[in-house]
Design a protein around this motif. Structure first.
Motif, PDB file in Angstrom:
ATOM      1  N   LYS A 165       0.868  -1.193   0.000  1.00 46.75           N
ATOM      2  CA  LYS A 165       0.000   0.000   0.000  1.00 46.75           C
ATOM      3  C   LYS A 165       0.897   1.234   0.000  1.00 46.75           C
ATOM      4  O   LYS A 165       0.962   1.968   0.988  1.00 46.75           O
ATOM      5  N   TRP A 166       1.585   1.428  -1.074  1.00 47.46           N
ATOM      6  CA  TRP A 166       2.583   2.496  -1.138  1.00 47.46           C
ATOM      7  C   TRP A 166       1.974   3.849  -0.837  1.00 47.46           C
ATOM      8  O   TRP A 166       0.865   4.154  -1.255  1.00 47.46           O
ATOM      9  N   ARG A 167       2.746   4.667  -0.135  1.00 50.64           N
ATOM     10  CA  ARG A 167       2.216   5.989   0.184  1.00 50.64           C
ATOM     11  C   ARG A 167       3.328   6.987   0.491  1.00 50.64           C
ATOM     12  O   ARG A 167       4.472   6.604   0.795  1.00 50.64           O
ATOM     13  N   LEU A 168       2.947   8.254   0.416  1.00 49.00           N
ATOM     14  CA  LEU A 168       3.808   9.340   0.863  1.00 49.00           C
ATOM     15  C   LEU A 168       3.157   9.891   2.122  1.00 49.00           C
ATOM     16  O   LEU A 168       1.938   9.886   2.232  1.00 49.00           O
ATOM     17  N   TYR A 169       3.963  10.360   3.056  1.00 49.73           N
ATOM     18  CA  TYR A 169       3.374  11.074   4.176  1.00 49.73           C
ATOM     19  C   TYR A 169       4.144  12.362   4.393  1.00 49.73           C
ATOM     20  O   TYR A 169       5.298  12.489   3.966  1.00 49.73           O
ATOM     21  N   ASN A 202      -0.332  15.598   9.304  1.00 50.88           N
ATOM     22  CA  ASN A 202      -0.950  14.289   9.107  1.00 50.88           C
ATOM     23  C   ASN A 202      -1.277  13.956   7.666  1.00 50.88           C
ATOM     24  O   ASN A 202      -1.893  12.934   7.387  1.00 50.88           O
ATOM     25  N   CYS A 203      -0.924  14.825   6.759  1.00 48.05           N
ATOM     26  CA  CYS A 203      -1.289  14.617   5.360  1.00 48.05           C
ATOM     27  C   CYS A 203      -0.638  13.334   4.827  1.00 48.05           C
ATOM     28  O   CYS A 203       0.509  13.014   5.161  1.00 48.05           O
ATOM     29  N   MET A 204      -1.377  12.625   4.004  1.00 54.61           N
ATOM     30  CA  MET A 204      -0.872  11.383   3.444  1.00 54.61           C
ATOM     31  C   MET A 204      -1.373  11.268   2.010  1.00 54.61           C
ATOM     32  O   MET A 204      -2.471  11.702   1.698  1.00 54.61           O
ATOM     33  N   VAL A 205      -0.537  10.723   1.134  1.00 50.82           N
ATOM     34  CA  VAL A 205      -0.931  10.546  -0.274  1.00 50.82           C
ATOM     35  C   VAL A 205      -0.743   9.087  -0.633  1.00 50.82           C
ATOM     36  O   VAL A 205       0.337   8.521  -0.455  1.00 50.82           O
ATOM     37  N   LEU A 206      -1.830   8.482  -1.121  1.00 51.22           N
ATOM     38  CA  LEU A 206      -1.745   7.080  -1.531  1.00 51.22           C
ATOM     39  C   LEU A 206      -1.173   7.018  -2.935  1.00 51.22           C
ATOM     40  O   LEU A 206      -1.616   7.733  -3.835  1.00 51.22           O
TER      41      LEU A 206
END
Length: 870
Positions: free
Chosen positions: A757-761, A766-770
């Motif tokens: 479930k790759w993501r950036l944080y 608390n922002c997160m990008v899938l």
DNA sequence: GCAAGGTC
């Protein structure tokens, strides 16, 4: 010319509102500010005036050390005793100082309506300071209103007899604040540092000391020691029985019990030889069980704990809510006496609307209710009473049970006393005396509404003086004395009140503190059981300097500042004098700490024996030990160094990679929860940030810490790799950062272990990008997007689900400007993670490409690249 | 990371 402005300030918004409505007869206009401001026209000192009534929210300021004393390791706790102290706004976000200064502008009179106690007097001067008024200023005058309740009568009386605020009382509070701060912080820092640096399983992040919390713990441990050192003893008692009217009656022995078997057996023999009981006396007395006084906070807390099973902290939360919703009166009061103006009839009228008490209330109203017993009036607030009818559906189960008690107690105070007849029959046999007691209730009184306090009815057969009665048997009962039970919370509250430890508002806080610090645990029946840590601490104080954990320590401080309050001693001389004594005690404590340490050694394991091997030290290249208990940390036994790690998550070795700066093996930390992000960190850098200007460290309570963790992460001045600006290390924010955060000034960083479930944080919020899900691998490259300067990422798609034409799997691009990648990413943020893009993944209108971004775009070395025009 | 006191 406009009439002069009169600014009035109360201690809390509710009081301001009550005062304003009384003085304006309900005709005021209210506007919002930091706290509400009520305005109206009237007269003041015989002249037309324009009134503004507002409030603070408790203390405006609290005292602390200046910045240079905030570093635990760089400050010798002994120096704290002479350190300067600063006052800073307790709640800077509320902007109370600004509010008061603005509202005071143009006003020529300031009227202080703070609570009439020492703390209130202190807040008066906080308000004066904020408002820009000055004592003895002929043009802008300061007045103090002294009131004992917020009723029309008392408010008018206070207005007619305004006085000056009492500086001595305020100074006494200043003295207490400084003494409490210095003593508490010095001891806390010293013992925390000392023991935490030696033992691995203390299980408390901080080993605190305080002149209230420590004696509170002392009470719990004292009872524990009574229990453990208790030696049970056998005792014997004579139990003669008689049978009358068909049932068996046990008589009590006048000697109660004896600890010598032979003597008890001798008495039994004498009684047996006699064989009959002679009735020697019959007495009948009318007895009264008095109705309760008005309910104050401490009594509410005791009942909550012992009868309702609510801890003091919880009980106060419930009470606070009932108060703000208008169901009960102000719940923090010491007074048990009602003000003479109290309107019982209207409170009863309100309670008549609650079906379960309707009938009882009607009977009271028609039969004439009682005036409550006098009680004590501390002049703060009236007793806690119901204000408005409630129902379980309206307020919920717990609050309802508390509300019910408050109502029952109030009804009790205005009900008749309970009256009963107590009959005592005395017997003798073989020279020994016995008796039995019967009770017959004549007037139920308040016990009808407080049935748990009812007198239990006990009927006795009829006896006549001189009558001889045959015994059915005489037992020689053998018993064993038993130790007392652990201290109940309710008993602790009583002890604290008796010894003046804490106040109605702070008692729950101190009890909560000793629980949270893992000094005691609350067991079933709300009994307080001290932990090994709590016991060892108190035993330690007892052997070095027992004063440190005795309640007298509080009364000593109290008695000293009382001299200031009464104007009998100078503030700074008292502070100096008291601190000098505590400084001596502190120095002695430090000198004798070995004695306390001997107790710790017997109870806890040394750091070197704690934890499991994890991560090699970059200095000695040996494995360090990971200590999982709070505060979690690494300990290098060879170098004798402690390295704190982020708290409340899991920590693992990160592929045996090492930090290029110091050779320590990297760790990967994962925050709790399914959405918890993971990040690498170097144990050394995390504790000793190598780069200057890292101003948003993680886990230090700074912006990055609070926002990124969604909670406290605990100790250690943290610089994880996601904040490290190392130019070539592949874990730094330079390498792993992709683009600027759309929500804050942080950078979106690739979570290296988030597959599949790759993501950036974001490294700040608390922002997160899938990212495209299910990819085999996603990594950053060294290239940047020519349009927006974001880092180009490389995605190795799964063969089976690749969106690429012809089944190709490898794709490079910018997540903002590459059409394919852009359509496969999704922003989530905050705790709620609501979708920003409309509906389905991808093409949210909010993501636009091209253009120049904000925050650092164009600065080649700045890792915060553009998330253009987001 | 620390005290105790207000209040939310």
């Amino acid at each position: 010319m406009a009439p002069p402005g009169v600014l009035m300030v109360a201690e809390k918004p509710s009081i301001a509102s009550s005062i304003a409505s009384v003085l304006s007869r309900g005709k005021m206009s209210t506007r919002k500010g930091s706290t509400e401001v009520h305005e109206f026209d009237g007269t003041f000192l015989g002249f037309p005036a324009y009134y503004k009534v507002t409030s603070v929210i408790g203390h405006v300021f609290s005292v602390d050390f200046p910045e240079k004393y905030q570093n635990w390791s760089a400050t010798d706790p002994l120096d704290l005793f002479q350190a300067p102290v600063r006052k800073a706004e307790s709640n800077p976000k509320a902007h109370i100082r600004r509010h008061l200064s603005q509202e005071a502008r143009g006003c020529t009179h300031l009227v202080l309506w703070l609570d009439c106690d020492r703390e209130g007097e202190n807040i008066c001067f906080e308000v004066i300071e904020c408002s820009g008024f000055h004592i003895n200023d002929g043009k802008r005058r300061i007045h103090r209103a002294r009131f004992s309740s917020v009723t029309e009568k008392d408010i008018s009386k206070a207005m007619d007899s305004l006085v000056e605020p009492n500086k001595d009382e305020a100074l006494a509070v200043d003295a207490r604040q400084e003494i409490d701060l210095k003593v508490g912080v010095a001891f806390t820092r010293f013992q925390t540092g000392y023991f935490q640096g030696k033992y691995g399983n203390l299980d408390s992040r901080v080993i605190s000391y305080g002149p209230c919390q420590t004696p509170t713990l002392g009470f719990c441990v004292q009872r524990y020691l009574q229990i453990t050192t208790f030696k049970p003893e056998k005792y014997w008692a004579l139990h003669p029985y008689i049978v009358m009217d068909g049932y068996e009656l046990l008589l009590d022995w006048e000697r109660h019990r004896l600890f010598d078997f032979d003597v008890a057996a001798m008495f039994q023999k004498l009684v047996l030889q006699d064989g009959v009981l002679l009735v020697t006396g019959i007495s009948e007395e009318q007895e009264t069980k008095g109705r309760p006084q008005g309910l104050n906070t401490v009594n509410l807390l005791k009942v909550s704990s012992s009868a309702l099973g609510f801890g003091p902290h919880h009980a106060m939360q419930l009470a606070e809510r009932l108060y703000t919703q208008g169901f009960i009166s102000y719940p923090r009061t010491e007074s048990t006496a009602f003000p003479s103006s109290f309107d019982f009839r209207s409170t009863l009228g309100e309670l008549a609307k609650v079906p379960i008490w309707a009938e009882y209330v009607h009977n009271l109203l028609s039969g004439g209710y009682q005036k409550p017993k006098s009680g004590t009036d501390v002049g703060d607030h009236p007793p806690i009473t119901p204000m408005r009818a409630a129902s379980e559906d309206l307020i919920g189960n717990d609050a309802w049970r508390l509300y019910q008690y408050i109502c029952q107690h109030f009804l009790g105070t205005v009900s008749p006393d309970c009256k009963f007849v107590r009959t005592k029959i005395q017997f003798s046999s073989g020279g020994e005396s016995f008796h039995c007691v019967g009770k017959h209730v004549r007037v139920e009184g308040f016990t009808a509404i407080m049935p748990w306090l009812a007198v239990s009815e006990k009927n006795l057969p009829r006896f006549a003086r001189g009558e001889k009665i045959a015994m059915s048997k005489v037992e020689l009962f053998e018993g064993k004395t038993a130790p007392p039970d652990y201290l109940s919370e309710s008993e602790l509250i009583s002890l604290m009140e008796k010894h003046g430890i804490g106040t109605d508002a702070s008692i729950p806080v101190h009890i909560n503190n000793i629980c949270e610090r893992n000094y005691v645990q609350v067991q079933s029946g709300r009994k307080l059981v001290p932990t090994p840590l709590g016991i060892t601490l108190i035993r330690g104080y007892q052997c070095i300097d027992p004063d440190l954990c005795l309640p007298d320590i509080r009364s000593f401080i109290e008695q000293q500042i009382m001299l200031v309050a009464k104007g009998q001693a100078d503030h700074s001389r008292i502070v100096l004098h008291v601190l000098q004594q505590f400084k001596q005690k502190f120095a002695y404590f430090v000198k004798q700490i070995d004695n306390m340490d001997a107790l710790f050694e017997a109870q806890f394991s040394p750091l070197a024996d704690s934890g499991r091997a994890l991560s090699k030290c970059g200095k000695c290249l040996r494995y360090m030990k990971y200590i999982a208990s709070q505060p979690s940390r690494l300990y290098c036994g060879t170098c004798e160094e402690v390295y704190y790690v982020p708290q409340k998550g899991t920590i693992k070795l990160y592929k045996e990679l090492t930090c290029p700066l110091d050779n320590f093996e990297l760790l990967i930390f994962s925050m709790a929860g399914p959405e918890g992000k993971s990040f690498p960190l170097c144990p050394y850098c995390y504790n000793n940030p190598p780069f200057e200007g890292i101003d948003t460290l993680f886990g230090t309570g700074t912006k990055a810490a609070g926002a990124a963790s969604g909670g406290k992460l605990g100790k250690g001045a943290g610089m994880p790799c996601f904040l490290c600006p190392h130019p070539t290390c592949r874990h730094s924010v330079i390498s792993q950062g992709v683009c600027a955060c759309p929500e804050c000034s942080g950078t979106l960083v690739l979570d290296p272990v988030s597959a599949p479930k790759w993501r950036l944080y974001c490294n700040m919020c608390n922002c997160m990008v899938l990212l495209p899900q299910g990819a085999h691998r996603i990594s950053t490259t060294s290239e940047r997007c020519s349009d927006c300067e974001s880092k180009i990422i490389e995605v190795d798609f799964n063969k089976n689900s690749t969106p690429l034409e012809g089944g190709a799997t490898l794709h490079r691009g910018c997540i903002l400007c590459d059409e394919l990648l852009h359509s496969l990413v999704e922003v989530k943020h905050g705790k709620s993670f609501f979708k920003r893009s409309g509906g389905a993944r991808g093409r949210g209108g909010s993501w636009r490409r091209g253009g120049r971004g904000r925050g650092g775009a164009g600065k080649k070395v700045d890792p915060k690249m553009s998330f253009s025009e987001f």
